[in-house]
Scaffold this active site. Structure first.
Site, PDB file in Angstrom:
ATOM      1  N   SER A  50     -25.308  14.156 -31.679  1.00  0.00           N
ATOM      2  CA  SER A  50     -26.391  13.900 -32.330  1.00  0.00           C
ATOM      3  C   SER A  50     -26.426  12.576 -32.984  1.00  0.00           C
ATOM      4  O   SER A  50     -25.321  11.987 -33.220  1.00  0.00           O
ATOM      5  CB  SER A  50     -26.701  14.922 -33.434  1.00  0.00           C
ATOM      6  OG  SER A  50     -25.714  14.930 -34.602  1.00  0.00           O
ATOM      7  N   ASP A  83     -27.518  12.798 -28.048  1.00  0.00           N
ATOM      8  CA  ASP A  83     -28.650  13.937 -28.015  1.00  0.00           C
ATOM      9  C   ASP A  83     -29.821  13.645 -28.788  1.00  0.00           C
ATOM     10  O   ASP A  83     -29.452  12.861 -30.030  1.00  0.00           O
ATOM     11  CB  ASP A  83     -27.848  15.278 -28.623  1.00  0.00           C
ATOM     12  CG  ASP A  83     -28.901  16.608 -28.339  1.00  0.00           C
ATOM     13  OD1 ASP A  83     -29.474  16.690 -27.607  1.00  0.00           O
ATOM     14  OD2 ASP A  83     -28.278  17.517 -29.187  1.00  0.00           O
ATOM     15  N   HIS A  84     -30.900  14.096 -28.404  1.00  0.00           N
ATOM     16  CA  HIS A  84     -32.066  13.777 -29.491  1.00  0.00           C
ATOM     17  C   HIS A  84     -32.278  12.370 -30.302  1.00  0.00           C
ATOM     18  O   HIS A  84     -32.199  12.455 -31.539  1.00  0.00           O
ATOM     19  CB  HIS A  84     -32.217  15.069 -30.417  1.00  0.00           C
ATOM     20  CG  HIS A  84     -32.751  16.293 -29.653  1.00  0.00           C
ATOM     21  ND1 HIS A  84     -33.800  16.500 -29.409  1.00  0.00           N
ATOM     22  CD2 HIS A  84     -31.838  17.497 -29.523  1.00  0.00           C
ATOM     23  CE1 HIS A  84     -34.069  17.894 -28.597  1.00  0.00           C
ATOM     24  NE2 HIS A  84     -32.817  18.091 -28.915  1.00  0.00           N
ATOM     25  N   GLU A 135     -37.860  14.498 -23.169  1.00  0.00           N
ATOM     26  CA  GLU A 135     -38.404  15.879 -23.592  1.00  0.00           C
ATOM     27  C   GLU A 135     -39.839  16.145 -23.492  1.00  0.00           C
ATOM     28  O   GLU A 135     -40.673  15.014 -24.197  1.00  0.00           O
ATOM     29  CB  GLU A 135     -37.927  16.162 -25.017  1.00  0.00           C
ATOM     30  CG  GLU A 135     -38.422  17.564 -25.582  1.00  0.00           C
ATOM     31  CD  GLU A 135     -37.836  17.882 -26.843  1.00  0.00           C
ATOM     32  OE1 GLU A 135     -36.709  17.672 -27.006  1.00  0.00           O
ATOM     33  OE2 GLU A 135     -38.614  18.424 -27.630  1.00  0.00           O
ATOM     34  N   HIS A 181     -33.744  25.180 -31.711  1.00  0.00           N
ATOM     35  CA  HIS A 181     -32.236  24.860 -32.192  1.00  0.00           C
ATOM     36  C   HIS A 181     -32.069  25.891 -33.189  1.00  0.00           C
ATOM     37  O   HIS A 181     -32.855  26.272 -33.981  1.00  0.00           O
ATOM     38  CB  HIS A 181     -32.503  23.445 -32.436  1.00  0.00           C
ATOM     39  CG  HIS A 181     -32.845  22.584 -31.416  1.00  0.00           C
ATOM     40  ND1 HIS A 181     -33.545  21.797 -31.281  1.00  0.00           N
ATOM     41  CD2 HIS A 181     -31.819  22.347 -30.139  1.00  0.00           C
ATOM     42  CE1 HIS A 181     -33.568  21.086 -30.189  1.00  0.00           C
ATOM     43  NE2 HIS A 181     -32.801  21.236 -29.393  1.00  0.00           N
ATOM     44  N   GLY A 211     -29.446  26.675 -26.998  1.00  0.00           N
ATOM     45  CA  GLY A 211     -28.235  27.672 -26.073  1.00  0.00           C
ATOM     46  C   GLY A 211     -27.856  28.926 -27.089  1.00  0.00           C
ATOM     47  O   GLY A 211     -27.669  29.908 -26.472  1.00  0.00           O
ATOM     48  N   THR A 212     -27.733  28.339 -28.533  1.00  0.00           N
ATOM     49  CA  THR A 212     -26.969  29.333 -29.321  1.00  0.00           C
ATOM     50  C   THR A 212     -27.876  30.593 -29.398  1.00  0.00           C
ATOM     51  O   THR A 212     -28.911  30.370 -30.029  1.00  0.00           O
ATOM     52  CB  THR A 212     -26.688  28.541 -30.852  1.00  0.00           C
ATOM     53  OG1 THR A 212     -25.812  27.413 -30.617  1.00  0.00           O
ATOM     54  CG2 THR A 212     -26.145  29.689 -31.649  1.00  0.00           C
ATOM     55  N   VAL A 232     -25.568  23.680 -25.843  1.00  0.00           N
ATOM     56  CA  VAL A 232     -24.883  24.536 -26.937  1.00  0.00           C
ATOM     57  C   VAL A 232     -24.347  23.447 -28.033  1.00  0.00           C
ATOM     58  O   VAL A 232     -23.619  23.063 -27.995  1.00  0.00           O
ATOM     59  CB  VAL A 232     -23.775  25.489 -26.526  1.00  0.00           C
ATOM     60  CG1 VAL A 232     -23.172  26.367 -27.573  1.00  0.00           C
ATOM     61  CG2 VAL A 232     -24.482  26.310 -25.256  1.00  0.00           C
TER      62      VAL A 232
HETATM   63  P1  13P Z   1     -28.211  25.126 -30.403  1.00  0.00           P
HETATM   64  O1  13P Z   1     -27.710  24.523 -31.728  1.00  0.00           O
HETATM   65  O2  13P Z   1     -29.449  25.984 -31.036  1.00  0.00           O
HETATM   66  O3  13P Z   1     -27.203  25.456 -29.700  1.00  0.00           O
HETATM   67  O4  13P Z   1     -29.070  23.876 -29.678  1.00  0.00           O
HETATM   68  C1  13P Z   1     -28.399  22.937 -29.081  1.00  0.00           C
HETATM   69  C2  13P Z   1     -29.237  21.803 -28.548  1.00  0.00           C
HETATM   70  O5  13P Z   1     -30.119  22.122 -27.904  1.00  0.00           O
HETATM   71  C3  13P Z   1     -28.894  20.349 -28.831  1.00  0.00           C
HETATM   72  O6  13P Z   1     -29.925  19.506 -28.270  1.00  0.00           O
END
Ligand code: 13P
Length: 285
Positions: A50, A83-84, A135, A181, A211-212, A232
């Protein structure tokens, strides 16, 4: 081998009908655990940071140095992905530092603004051969979008996908189909019809965020419906904190920090080993 691009790993995944895990990491223990699992399973893997994790670890150059150093002698394809990220200037720094994939998340903006910002990032990244994920729709945190109609409204509209992909030139698309998330309060309900419609309208590799806590059969069905990258994060973050919490409680006089945090490596490895089995990427070098 040198770090590889998201585009190449996901092209193989799409052709082979399996998913590739993308795992968030925040330090050495979880990064090594993820790489240990991928090595053991002979699986491609995507390591993700992140924006705040990049800052925590000392900036993009420090992260690239760490992951290159840990993986260049391994024989598995490793992608280093941002990520993001919302700021194109920060993304450019990561591209320049050696990330092989970046995500521009302009999903808070209007549709046309999302396209404009994503295009800008694609044109910068492409010059250095770096892949770009964008996205469409809003994923959000699990605390957001409390009612069903708000949740539906935030999902990716399949009709937008071909236009978005054609006008941006992205390498992967994160779609909102009912995941979020963080930990879920209730079991998530994935909209597989929506996913199937999206898949039928585009060839771009699709990404499942949040994914979590997704039930295991839903991962398998998502991949069968065309998801190529599965993110995840929280599960590994929780695993690291829980490991440290238990070690500190169990060894109150221990002064060697490695004996308090080091087990996070094996505990994260075990989680990732299982995910690789579920996603079907083992042995797919
Ligand atoms: P989680 O933290 O819910 O597993 O999601 C991870 C994610 O999508 C990161 O972009």
């Amino acid at each position: 081998m040198p770090l590889v691009t998201l585009k190449s790993v996901l092209a193989d995944a799409q052709q082979g009908g399996y998913g590739v895990g993308a795992f968030n990491f925040n330090g050495i223990e979880d990064a090594r655990g993820i790489l240990d699992a991928a090595t053991e399973k002979r699986s491609p893997v995507i390591l993700m940071t992140s924006v705040s994790a990049v800052a925590y670890m000392g900036g993009p150059r420090a992260v690239v140095g760490l992951i290159r150093g840990l993986s260049d002698h391994l024989e598995i394809p490793v992608v280093l992905h941002l990520d993001h990220a919302e700021d194109p200037r920060f993304i450019a720094q990561c591209v320049d530092s050696g990330y092989t994939s970046v995500m521009i998340d302009a999903s808070k903006l209007s549709y046309e603004e999302n396209i404009a910002v994503t295009r800008e990032v694609v044109s910068y990244a492409r010059r250095l051969g770096v892949s770009v994920e964008a996205e469409l729709g809003r994923l959000g945190g699990r605390e957001e979008q409390v009612n069903v109609s708000a949740r539906e409204a935030a999902m990716t509209d399949p009709a937008d996908v071909p236009d978005f992909v054609a006008r941006t030139g992205i390498d992967a698309l994160a779609v909102a189909i009912g995941t979020a998330h963080g930990f879920y309060k209730e079991e998530p309900k994935l909209d597989f019809d929506r996913l199937t419609r999206i898949r039928s309208l585009t060839d771009v590799p699709l990404v499942l965020h949040g994914g979590t806590g997704v039930p295991e059969p839903d991962f398998i069905r998502s991949i069968q419906c065309g998801m190529a990258k599965i993110n995840v994060g929280t599960e590994l973050k929780y695993c690291c904190s829980q490991t440290v919490r238990e070690n500190v409680a169990g060894k109150p006089t221990e002064i060697d920090i490695r004996k308090l945090v080091g087990d996070a490596r094996t505990n994260c490895r075990d989680i990732v080993l299982h995910k690789i089995d579920l996603f079907g990427s083992g042995g797919k070098l």
